[in-house]
Design a protein around this motif. Structure first.
Motif, mmCIF file in Angstrom:
data_model
loop_
_atom_site.group_PDB
_atom_site.id
_atom_site.type_symbol
_atom_site.label_atom_id
_atom_site.label_comp_id
_atom_site.label_asym_id
_atom_site.label_seq_id
_atom_site.Cartn_x
_atom_site.Cartn_y
_atom_site.Cartn_z
ATOM 1 N N PHE A 41 0.805 -1.222 0.000
ATOM 2 C CA PHE A 41 0.000 0.000 0.000
ATOM 3 C C PHE A 41 0.835 1.269 0.000
ATOM 4 O O PHE A 41 0.367 2.315 -0.441
ATOM 5 C CB PHE A 41 -0.933 0.011 1.221
ATOM 6 C CG PHE A 41 -2.056 -0.974 1.113
ATOM 7 C CD1 PHE A 41 -3.154 -0.718 0.318
ATOM 8 C CD2 PHE A 41 -2.019 -2.176 1.792
ATOM 9 C CE1 PHE A 41 -4.193 -1.628 0.196
ATOM 10 C CE2 PHE A 41 -3.046 -3.097 1.685
ATOM 11 C CZ PHE A 41 -4.135 -2.821 0.893
ATOM 12 N N SER A 42 2.057 1.199 0.496
ATOM 13 C CA SER A 42 2.819 2.441 0.669
ATOM 14 C C SER A 42 4.009 2.568 -0.273
ATOM 15 O O SER A 42 4.701 3.581 -0.242
ATOM 16 C CB SER A 42 3.320 2.536 2.126
ATOM 17 O OG SER A 42 4.170 1.448 2.432
ATOM 18 N N LYS A 56 -1.227 12.950 -7.968
ATOM 19 C CA LYS A 56 0.199 12.923 -8.319
ATOM 20 C C LYS A 56 0.518 13.923 -9.434
ATOM 21 O O LYS A 56 1.537 14.629 -9.370
ATOM 22 C CB LYS A 56 0.629 11.517 -8.734
ATOM 23 C CG LYS A 56 2.134 11.408 -8.967
ATOM 24 C CD LYS A 56 2.568 9.976 -9.197
ATOM 25 C CE LYS A 56 2.307 9.528 -10.605
ATOM 26 N NZ LYS A 56 2.975 8.245 -10.924
ATOM 27 N N GLN A 57 -0.345 14.001 -10.434
ATOM 28 C CA GLN A 57 -0.085 14.926 -11.541
ATOM 29 C C GLN A 57 -0.088 16.369 -11.057
ATOM 30 O O GLN A 57 0.693 17.195 -11.529
ATOM 31 C CB GLN A 57 -1.134 14.733 -12.644
ATOM 32 C CG GLN A 57 -1.110 13.367 -13.311
ATOM 33 C CD GLN A 57 0.278 12.983 -13.816
ATOM 34 O OE1 GLN A 57 0.949 13.747 -14.502
ATOM 35 N NE2 GLN A 57 0.713 11.768 -13.465
ATOM 36 N N TRP A 111 8.157 9.271 -4.692
ATOM 37 C CA TRP A 111 8.311 8.203 -3.698
ATOM 38 C C TRP A 111 7.839 8.655 -2.309
ATOM 39 O O TRP A 111 7.376 7.844 -1.516
ATOM 40 C CB TRP A 111 9.761 7.727 -3.652
ATOM 41 C CG TRP A 111 10.767 8.785 -3.320
ATOM 42 C CD1 TRP A 111 11.218 9.167 -2.092
ATOM 43 C CD2 TRP A 111 11.459 9.629 -4.265
ATOM 44 N NE1 TRP A 111 12.132 10.179 -2.191
ATOM 45 C CE2 TRP A 111 12.312 10.479 -3.518
ATOM 46 C CE3 TRP A 111 11.447 9.742 -5.658
ATOM 47 C CZ2 TRP A 111 13.130 11.429 -4.123
ATOM 48 C CZ3 TRP A 111 12.264 10.685 -6.258
ATOM 49 C CH2 TRP A 111 13.085 11.515 -5.497
ATOM 50 N N GLU A 112 7.935 9.968 -2.035
ATOM 51 C CA GLU A 112 7.415 10.473 -0.767
ATOM 52 C C GLU A 112 5.890 10.578 -0.812
ATOM 53 O O GLU A 112 5.203 10.316 0.184
ATOM 54 C CB GLU A 112 8.031 11.842 -0.448
ATOM 55 C CG GLU A 112 9.520 11.778 -0.131
ATOM 56 C CD GLU A 112 10.101 13.144 0.191
ATOM 57 O OE1 GLU A 112 9.372 14.154 0.018
ATOM 58 O OE2 GLU A 112 11.266 13.204 0.615
ATOM 59 N N LEU A 113 5.372 10.955 -1.987
ATOM 60 C CA LEU A 113 3.926 11.083 -2.147
ATOM 61 C C LEU A 113 3.226 9.739 -1.965
ATOM 62 O O LEU A 113 2.227 9.659 -1.255
ATOM 63 C CB LEU A 113 3.606 11.658 -3.531
ATOM 64 C CG LEU A 113 2.118 11.806 -3.868
ATOM 65 C CD1 LEU A 113 1.466 12.832 -2.947
ATOM 66 C CD2 LEU A 113 1.932 12.203 -5.326
ATOM 67 N N ALA A 135 -7.579 3.814 -4.074
ATOM 68 C CA ALA A 135 -6.403 2.958 -3.868
ATOM 69 C C ALA A 135 -5.288 3.276 -4.860
ATOM 70 O O ALA A 135 -5.551 3.592 -6.023
ATOM 71 C CB ALA A 135 -6.796 1.488 -3.989
ATOM 72 N N PRO A 136 -4.021 3.172 -4.421
ATOM 73 C CA PRO A 136 -2.891 3.398 -5.332
ATOM 74 C C PRO A 136 -2.579 2.198 -6.222
ATOM 75 O O PRO A 136 -1.872 2.329 -7.207
ATOM 76 C CB PRO A 136 -1.726 3.690 -4.379
ATOM 77 C CG PRO A 136 -2.079 2.989 -3.113
ATOM 78 C CD PRO A 136 -3.572 3.018 -3.023
#
Length: 445
Positions: free
Chosen positions: A302-303, A316-317, A327-329, A375-376
Motif C-alpha cells: 500500500f505504501s 500525483k499529476q 516516492w514520498e507522495l 487505492a494506489p
C-alpha cells in the motif's frame, strides 16, 4: 434425434456461432498471446465482451445454455500457462513450503533459494515469480495457503499439474457463485439471469480461470454468507464469511456494515463466529515473528507501489507541478488510505439505519467502489469484487469498469512497464461518466 438437433440449431443458430467464436478467441488469448501485444489483446477482449453481451441478451432465460457456455469458456483455458500474471509461481512455492513443514510467513524465497535452488523445480518457481515476490514474505492468508498446498500435493513437482489443481478449485468456486448467486437474486426478487454478467464476463474468466487469482473463491464464501444471512442462519453465515476473509483479507473492511443489518445481538454472534474462524485458521502458522512479517508485507503493497490508480494519479499529476517527490507522495498517500477507509466504512454503517439485505449489499458495493477509486494499486482482477456485488443492486457501472480496466495492461507494452496516463484517463472517465449517469437517473427517478 437429428430433427431435434436441426430444430435447436434453427432456434439458436446465432448464439451457437457466437459460442464457437468465443471459444476460438479464448484459445488464442490463452495459448497464443504475449501480454506485451496489447493491441491484439484489446481486440480479442473487445470481441469477447461483445459476445458476452449478445449471449446474455439472446439467451438470458436459457439457464442451461449460458451455464454450459460459461463452463466451456473456462475449460478451453484448462492447459494454458497464465500469460497475464506470474503470481501462480509464488502460489506453488508457498504450497510446497507448507507441504515440507516450512512456514511461508517466516522465510523469503530469496533466503531459501540457496538451499532449494539445486532442485530445478524450485529454481523455475523462484525465477518465474519475479524479484518483487521473491524478496518478500508471503501475504496470502491461511485458507489460500491450504489451496496452494493442495496444488503442491496433487500436482507434485509439475508446474502444469499445480496449475490444473488451482484451476479446478477456481472453476468450482465460480460454479458455486452461479448457484448461490441465483438463489440470492431470487430471494431479493431480482432477475436470476443477472448472475451471468459475472459467469460469462471475460475479465472474470481470464483473470480467475486464466491467471489463477483467488477473488472468485473469496466471493463464493462471501455470497454464501449473504445467502445464509437472508435464510436466518447467522452462525453458519459467520463461518462462511470468516472463510472468505482467510482467502483474501478484503472482506474484513466490510464487517462493520453488518452491525446495522443484523442488530446488536446477531451482529455480535456474527463477529464472534467470523473472528473464531479467522483466528483458528491462523493458529497453525502463528509464531512471534509471524504477525510482524505479515503486516509489514501488507503495508509494503500500500505504501510503496502504484498501478492503475484513479484519484491517486490525479493527485500525483498536480503534486508534480509543485516539485513533489513521487516516492514520498506514495508513502504519504499509502499511510493515509487506512484512515480514509475506516471513515468511509463508518459513514456507510451509520448514515442510514436500514437493516435490509439490499441496503447492506448496496453499501458493500459502494465501499468497494470508493476504496478502489482511492487505492494506489488497482489490478484489474480486484474489480471483480464490486462487479459481483453490483449485480444485486440497481447499478451497472462496475460492468463498464470490467470492460475498460483492461486498458491498464498497456503498461506491459512500454519499456520498464511505464503506465499510460492516457489509457488510465480513458478508463476512469468512462467509469465515472457511467457512474454519474446512473446516479443522476436514480435521483430523477
Amino acid at each position: 434425434m437429428l430433427g431435434r438437433a436441426v430444430s435447436y440449431w434453427n432456434l439458436h443458430r446465432f448464439p451457437l456461432l457466437m459460442v464457437l467464436f468465443t471459444l476460438l478467441f479464448y484459445w488464442v488469448t490463452g495459448y497464443a498471446l504475449a501480454r506485451e501485444d496489447t493491441i491484439r489483446f484489446f481486440c480479442l477482449y473487445g470481441a469477447l465482451f461483445f459476445f458476452c453481451f449478445k449471449l446474455i441478451q439472446f439467451e438470458k432465460w436459457n439457464y442451461r445454455f449460458l451455464l454450459v457456455s460459461g463452463i466451456l469458456f473456462r475449460l478451453v483455458l484448462l492447459f494454458a500457462m497464465p500469460n497475464l500474471s506470474q503470481d501462480f509461481y509464488r502460489f506453488l512455492w508457498d504450497g510446497h513450503l507448507v507441504l515440507d513443514g516450512i512456514n511461508p510467513y517466516l522465510s523469503k524465497p530469496n533466503d531459501l533459494i540457496s538451499e532449494l535452488g539445486t532442485d530445478p523445480y524450485f529454481a523455475a518457481l523462484h525465477t518465474g515469480m519475479g524479484d518483487l515476490s521473491a524478496g518478500n514474505f508471503s501475504n496470502y492468508p491461511p485458507l489460500n495457503q491450504f489451496f496452494f498446498t493442495l496444488a503442491a500435493l496433487l500436482g507434485g513437482k509439475s508446474i502444469l499439474g499445480g496449475i490444473l489443481t488451482l484451476r479446478f478449485i477456481i472453476i468450482t468456486a465460480d460454479l458455486g457463485i452461479i448457484y448461490v448467486g441465483r438463489l440470492l437474486l431470487k430471494k431479493m426478487n431480482r432477475s436470476a439471469h443477472l448472475i451471468f454478467w459475472y459467469f460469462l464476463n471475460p475479465l472474470v474468466i481470464l483473470e480467475l480461470t486464466g491467471n489463477l487469482h483467488f477473488e472468485g473463491v473469496m466471493l463464493f464464501f462471501m455470497v454464501a454468507a449473504l445467502y445464509l444471512l437472508i435464510s436466518k442462519r447467522t452462525l453458519l453465515a459467520s463461518l462462511a464469511y470468516g472463510a472468505s476473509v482467510v482467502v483474501k483479507l478484503i472482506p474484513l473492511m466490510l464487517l462493520p456494515l453488518l452491525f446495522t443489518a443484523l442488530g446488536l445481538r446477531k451482529s455480535l454472534l456474527f463477529y464472534v463466529g467470523t473472528g473464531l474462524a479467522v483466528i483458528l485458521s491462523f493458529l497453525y502458522f502463528y509464531t512471534p515473528e509471524f504477525l510482524h512479517n505479515f503486516l509489514a508485507t501488507l503495508h509494503l503493497w500500500f505504501s510503496n507501489f502504484e498501478f492503475n490508480a484513479g484519484i491517486y494519479n490525479g493527485i500525483k499529476q498536480i503534486a508534480i507541478q509543485f516539485d513533489a517527490k513521487p516516492w514520498e507522495l506514495i508513502r504519504w498517500y499509502g499511510n493515509l488510505i487506512p484512515y480514509t477507509t475506516v471513515a468511509l466504512v463508518l459513514f456507510y454503517t451509520f448514515y442510514k439505519r436500514d437493516s435490509s439485505l439490499p441496503h447492506l449489499i448496496n453499501s458493500m458495493m459502494w465501499v468497494m467502489v470508493i476504496y478502489y477509486l482511492l487505492a494506489p494499486v488497482v489490478h484489474p482482477w480486484y474489480l471483480i469484487v464490486p462487479l459481483l456485488l453490483s449485480l444485486f443492486t440497481p447499478y451497472r457501472f462496475p460492468i463498464v469498469w470490467s470492460v475498460v480496466a483492461i486498458l491498464s495492461y498497456t503498461a506491459y507494452a512500454n519499456p520498464g512497464y511505464k503506465e499510460s496516463m492516457l489509457a488510465i484517463s480513458i478508463e476512469y472517465l468512462a467509469v465515472l461518466g457511467m457512474m454519474g449517469y446512473e446516479l443522476f437517473r436514480k435521483r430523477r427517478g
